[in-house]
Each structure stands twice: as C-alpha cells, then as structure tokens.
Write an enzyme that holds these catalytic residues in place. Sequence first.
Site, PDB file in Angstrom:
ATOM      1  N   GLU A 139       0.777  -1.164   0.070  1.00  0.00           N
ATOM      2  CA  GLU A 139       0.184  -0.329   0.015  1.00  0.00           C
ATOM      3  C   GLU A 139       0.939   1.433  -0.076  1.00  0.00           C
ATOM      4  O   GLU A 139       0.506   2.239  -0.479  1.00  0.00           O
ATOM      5  CB  GLU A 139      -1.085   0.034   1.017  1.00  0.00           C
ATOM      6  CG  GLU A 139      -2.103  -1.160   1.360  1.00  0.00           C
ATOM      7  CD  GLU A 139      -2.625  -1.314  -0.115  1.00  0.00           C
ATOM      8  OE1 GLU A 139      -3.122  -0.138  -0.846  1.00  0.00           O
ATOM      9  OE2 GLU A 139      -2.991  -2.380  -0.504  1.00  0.00           O
ATOM     10  N   HIS A 174       1.233   2.238  -3.465  1.00  0.00           N
ATOM     11  CA  HIS A 174       0.318   2.984  -4.099  1.00  0.00           C
ATOM     12  C   HIS A 174       0.444   4.399  -3.602  1.00  0.00           C
ATOM     13  O   HIS A 174       0.075   5.139  -4.366  1.00  0.00           O
ATOM     14  CB  HIS A 174      -0.990   2.303  -3.717  1.00  0.00           C
ATOM     15  CG  HIS A 174      -1.471   1.108  -4.415  1.00  0.00           C
ATOM     16  ND1 HIS A 174      -1.575   0.970  -5.681  1.00  0.00           N
ATOM     17  CD2 HIS A 174      -1.654  -0.286  -3.759  1.00  0.00           C
ATOM     18  CE1 HIS A 174      -1.967  -0.384  -6.005  1.00  0.00           C
ATOM     19  NE2 HIS A 174      -1.990  -0.993  -4.904  1.00  0.00           N
ATOM     20  N   GLU A 198      -0.801  -0.659  -9.806  1.00  0.00           N
ATOM     21  CA  GLU A 198      -0.446  -1.859  -9.219  1.00  0.00           C
ATOM     22  C   GLU A 198       1.095  -2.200  -9.367  1.00  0.00           C
ATOM     23  O   GLU A 198       1.658  -3.092  -8.613  1.00  0.00           O
ATOM     24  CB  GLU A 198      -1.273  -3.168  -9.784  1.00  0.00           C
ATOM     25  CG  GLU A 198      -1.224  -4.378  -8.932  1.00  0.00           C
ATOM     26  CD  GLU A 198      -1.750  -4.258  -7.497  1.00  0.00           C
ATOM     27  OE1 GLU A 198      -2.519  -3.531  -7.195  1.00  0.00           O
ATOM     28  OE2 GLU A 198      -1.753  -5.360  -6.846  1.00  0.00           O
TER      29      GLU A 198
END
Length: 497
Positions: free
Chosen positions: A268, A271, A297
């Site tokens: 995460e 991201h 991704e």
Amino acid sequence: MAFENLTIKEILEKYRRIWAIHHASSVLGWDMEVYMPKQGIMERSVAEGELSVMSQELLLEPDFVALVDKAAGFDNLSEEENGIVRVLKRDIKISSSFPPEFVREVSETTSKATSAWKEAKDKDDYSKFAPWLDKLMDIGRRAADYLGYEKYPYDALLDMFEEGLTTDDVESIFSKLENELKPILDKILSEDKVPKEHPLEKLKYDTKAMSRVNEEIVRMFGFPIGERSRIDVSAHPFTTEFGVNDVRITTRYEGFDFKRSVLSTVHEFGHALYELQQNPDFMFTPIIGGVSLGIHESQSRFWENVIGRSIEFAELMHPILKKHVPEIGEYSPEEIYWYFNTVRPDLIRTEADVVTYNFHILVRFKIEKIMINEGIKAKDLPELWNEEMEKLLGIKPKSYADGILQDIHWAHGTIGYFPTYTIGTLLSVQLASHMEKDIGKIGEHVRNQDFKPIKEWLKNKIHKYGSIYPPKELVRRSIGENLEPEYFIKYVREKYL
Ligand code: MG
C-alpha cells in the site's frame, strides 16, 4: 502554471465541483472501511449513490460537454491540456454510454448478488450464487454492447479498468507465462532451494508491536505520517487519496504469519507514493492521480516484491523486528528472507506467492473471457475452474469457498479487473530493470537506507505525469518499450532457480 488556454481554464473552473464531490466521496468510502459502525451501511450507501449521481450530472451538463468538445478541436494545447481533454472525453463517453435504467439495474443486481455471494460462500453452496452470476454475465455483455468494441465484447470491459487493454494483449501475456513460467514453477517445486513453507508462518505476534514495526518501516521509506498521510487498520488493506496532501493507507493484523501484514503495508505504501509524488500543479484537475489500475499496481508490486522481498530489506528490517517483536528477531535475516519468499501452490489467490500468483489470475482470465465472449452458463463454471487449477497449479479446491466463490469481484459486477493485477506485477519488474540501468543496484540503495534515488526515478518516469498519457503510452515514454513479460520470467528464473 501549466494551463494557459482559456477554454481549458473554464473547464477546470467547472471541474472543481466534480473534484470536490470525488473528494467528499473518498472520505466517506475511507470512513466506511475504517471507522463506520456496521449499521451505518444503508445510509452511507444512499449518500454515496446520491453523490455519484451529482457528479455524473455535472460531468454530462451540456455546457460542460460543449466546452470539452470545443477544447478537443484545438491543435495548440500543451501535453497537460491535451491530457485533460482526453481524460474528460473518456469519462463523458463512459458515463453517457449507459441508460439510467441500466445503471439502476446494475446497482440493484450487484448489491443483491453481493449478499447472495456472502451467503453462498459461508454455506459453501454455489447454487445460491449461480443464478446471480448468470445475471451478472448478462449485464457484463450488455455493458460491453453499450460501450462498443472492435473485436471482442470482453475488450470493452477490460478497457474500463485499464484504458486500451484488449483480450489479445492479455492473451499474448498469458500464453508466454503459461509456456515459460509454468516449467520454471515446476522446477522450483522439484528442487530444495526455495522452501515451500516456513515455521514463521505459525508464529503469533502482538498486534500493537507489529503496528510499530510497520510504522517504522514506512517512515524509513519516507512516508509522511501525520503530515500528508495516515496508516489505519481495515479488513482488506487499501490506499485512498483525498488529494496530493492527504494520502492514506490501511493494513491488517491477523496475529500470526506477520509477512502478510508487513508486505501488505509495503504494498500500500507503493500505491500511496504514486499519489504523494503527483505534480501539485495538477491539483483539482482531472489529470491528478494514478492513470490506471495496472500502472498503480506496478507501483505497489514494485515496493512489495522488488524491495520488500529482497535480502537487503530483510537485513534492514531485522533490527526493527528485534526491537519490537523479539521472538521474531531470533530468526536470522536470511531465514526471514526465505520466509518472505516461500513458493507453494495454494488455493487462495490473495495468499499466493510471487511465482504462483499470476496463475490464479490466468484461471480467472480464461473464465471471464468465456463468460463474456462466448456466453456460458454459471452452472458449468466450477468444473472449469477446478480443471484450470489442476492444470496450472496441480491442486483442486475441495470446496466452492476455496474455489470459484473465493473472490468478491464478480459479485460486485467487476468483470475484466483481474488482469490488471498481472499487468502491474509484470511491469514492476520491468521498471526495476530499467531503474537499475540509471541508478545502479536497487539492493545497494536499500542496504544503505537510501530510498531517495528510487523514489525520484519513479517520480520522474511515472508519478509526475498523473493521468496525462494513457497507460500504454506512459510506459513507452518512460522506458521506451511496451510491457514485456520476458523481464518477469527472467527475474523469477534468476531469483528462485
Ligand atoms: Mg494493490
């Protein structure tokens, strides 16, 4: 400021209201996953639904559409301005493709299908979900017809999640993986170098202690906690950006098998970094933020796989673990490295390792393609699923819950989403290879806790462009190549054999 054209300025002036609705709706969505009490769901869904109708109305307002059409006719726009026109034209096209009664049908069907899916999964009773899946496949085919496509209806659905992606693209990627990666997997499994399991999977940890580990790791990467970001807990980890200066991640704690928590935090973070390193000039505009699911991704997989599963990272993490969770600190960095890199065919996609993961996606791609392009009945799908699992991973689910019912995606009506996971995984390794040509060994930078050159490279090649260019063009511009699975195949061969 990047925007000089008067029509573009007028568009952006109007767009601020759409941006504000998205901002509000992101906050509601984040709160729903992190804080909202269970019974808040009904009112929250209505509020979110109304906000999305409002934003759609603003987007399709005739004055607004006319301005966008006018701007599309100019040939003297900057790259950024062209990006704004491209993104808005695409949003307008998608939003105006579906008649209101179809939108309502989708929303009602998916919410009922989702509760049917939950019940079917809990009771391991496929017949409770199958009729809904037939409806969802029908909706998918009709959605493709509304959107339009050149070759296959599935192309239209893929494009919704990854602009420009086609069935043929995905087919060619997966045929390489099936032909070249499958024999490598078989070889890895037949040799002793890579462990299939590790005692650390069973070791219990204290959630508070592990949260300090995660926090220290992302702080070490430079995650601006408290300033521009937060880290919270949710059942399914995710990242959300309210804006350039408020990007939040969540993680999860099962109380055992700590790599799941650490690697999902690192994932995460990848991201989040994409959103944190956007060009602030694009704030409040349609080109702020990551361009597609696949590119997004690639950023998360880069941090999870290339950094998080490296020996240098295991070495770096070791003293942090030792400090907060001494029982894990007793294992050497090398043992932790292998624990992070076990390879074994498993039934559940979300728990799969780097090598087997893409085969889970391949099973879903094969099925989705037939669902949409060929028209198959839901009752015939479990058999197909089991056959493909056996063929690709050599294992067969004993229950529907561990097989065809394991993912929520289809119940949500998202058909065509799965391939973006593989696109991201493959691209992350390809980007890493190009990065090393420019900044030298990534592992050396990790060893020295020197993340700046890595982050700068990602910023200059990918992040700072926001959504100016469609994904395929962004990749070509940044590394001078198209997505090429060969990099990933070579990476797996060198790392695991
Ligand atoms: Mg992700």
